[in-house]
Motif scaffolding. Structure first.
Motif, mmCIF file in Angstrom:
data_model
loop_
_atom_site.group_PDB
_atom_site.id
_atom_site.type_symbol
_atom_site.label_atom_id
_atom_site.label_comp_id
_atom_site.label_asym_id
_atom_site.label_seq_id
_atom_site.Cartn_x
_atom_site.Cartn_y
_atom_site.Cartn_z
ATOM 1 N N LEU A 9 0.800 -1.220 0.000
ATOM 2 C CA LEU A 9 0.000 0.000 0.000
ATOM 3 C C LEU A 9 0.837 1.276 0.000
ATOM 4 C CD1 LEU A 9 -2.810 -1.072 2.470
ATOM 5 C CD2 LEU A 9 -2.855 -1.075 -0.030
ATOM 6 N N ASP A 20 -8.702 1.293 -0.358
ATOM 7 C CA ASP A 20 -9.861 0.406 -0.289
ATOM 8 C C ASP A 20 -9.938 -0.490 -1.518
ATOM 9 O OD1 ASP A 20 -10.444 1.655 2.077
ATOM 10 O OD2 ASP A 20 -12.186 2.753 1.318
ATOM 11 N N VAL A 23 -7.150 -3.299 -1.389
ATOM 12 C CA VAL A 23 -7.450 -4.358 -0.420
ATOM 13 C C VAL A 23 -8.622 -5.199 -0.910
ATOM 14 C CG1 VAL A 23 -8.239 -4.833 1.936
ATOM 15 C CG2 VAL A 23 -6.478 -3.105 1.537
ATOM 16 N N ARG A 24 -9.675 -4.556 -1.336
ATOM 17 C CA ARG A 24 -10.868 -5.262 -1.814
ATOM 18 C C ARG A 24 -10.530 -6.159 -3.019
ATOM 19 N NH1 ARG A 24 -15.985 -3.950 -0.656
ATOM 20 N NH2 ARG A 24 -15.332 -1.934 0.106
ATOM 21 N N VAL A 27 -8.522 -9.258 -1.870
ATOM 22 C CA VAL A 27 -9.329 -10.226 -1.127
ATOM 23 C C VAL A 27 -10.248 -10.999 -2.077
ATOM 24 C CG1 VAL A 27 -11.188 -10.456 0.569
ATOM 25 C CG2 VAL A 27 -9.204 -9.028 1.081
ATOM 26 N N ILE A 40 -0.688 -8.049 3.177
ATOM 27 C CA ILE A 40 -0.955 -6.632 2.975
ATOM 28 C C ILE A 40 0.112 -5.847 3.720
ATOM 29 C CG2 ILE A 40 -2.594 -4.744 3.294
ATOM 30 C CD1 ILE A 40 -4.822 -6.861 3.233
ATOM 31 N N HIS A 42 1.263 -2.491 4.933
ATOM 32 C CA HIS A 42 0.753 -1.143 5.188
ATOM 33 C C HIS A 42 1.821 -0.234 5.770
ATOM 34 C CE1 HIS A 42 0.513 -2.441 9.343
ATOM 35 N NE2 HIS A 42 -0.221 -3.475 8.955
ATOM 36 N N VAL A 53 -6.920 -0.462 7.143
ATOM 37 C CA VAL A 53 -6.916 -1.797 6.538
ATOM 38 C C VAL A 53 -7.724 -2.774 7.393
ATOM 39 C CG1 VAL A 53 -5.431 -3.777 5.998
ATOM 40 C CG2 VAL A 53 -4.757 -1.482 5.282
ATOM 41 N N LEU A 57 -11.053 -4.894 6.435
ATOM 42 C CA LEU A 57 -11.104 -6.351 6.511
ATOM 43 C C LEU A 57 -12.207 -6.849 7.440
ATOM 44 C CD1 LEU A 57 -7.281 -7.138 6.598
ATOM 45 C CD2 LEU A 57 -8.872 -7.591 4.711
#
Length: 83
Positions: A9, A20, A23-24, A27, A40, A42, A53, A57
């Motif tokens: 990130l 967002d 991450v989305r 996943v 992830i 960060h 994050v 999640l």
């Protein structure tokens, strides 16, 4: 099929929308492609990005896709999401 997917990130840390989305996307891709772990990254910093994050999640539609979260004791700048 890859065992792990890594999302760094650092390049998008200034944009909440990009964070967002990254991450989305990771996943959903891991769930779809049966990837075992999403890493992830960060970063350490003040913890603001980590909190964002983790909040993402923990959203119900995301939470139901993975089994557990793991925090790396040797590196608190990353979260491992296990599927």
């Amino acid at each position: 099929m890859p065992e792990m997917l890594t999302v760094d990130l650092h390049p998008v840390f200034r944009s909440d929308r990009d964070i967002d989305a990254a991450v989305r996307t990771a996943v959903f891709r891991a769930a779809r492609e049966r990837i075992k772990v999403v890493e992830i990254i960060h970063g350490k910093g003040a913890g603001k990005l980590r909190k964002r994050v983790l909040a993402m999640l923990n959203q119900p539609q995301i939470r139901k896709l993975y089994r557990r979260l793991e925090f790396d004791p040797a590196n608190d700048g990353r979260v491992l999401v296990h599927f």
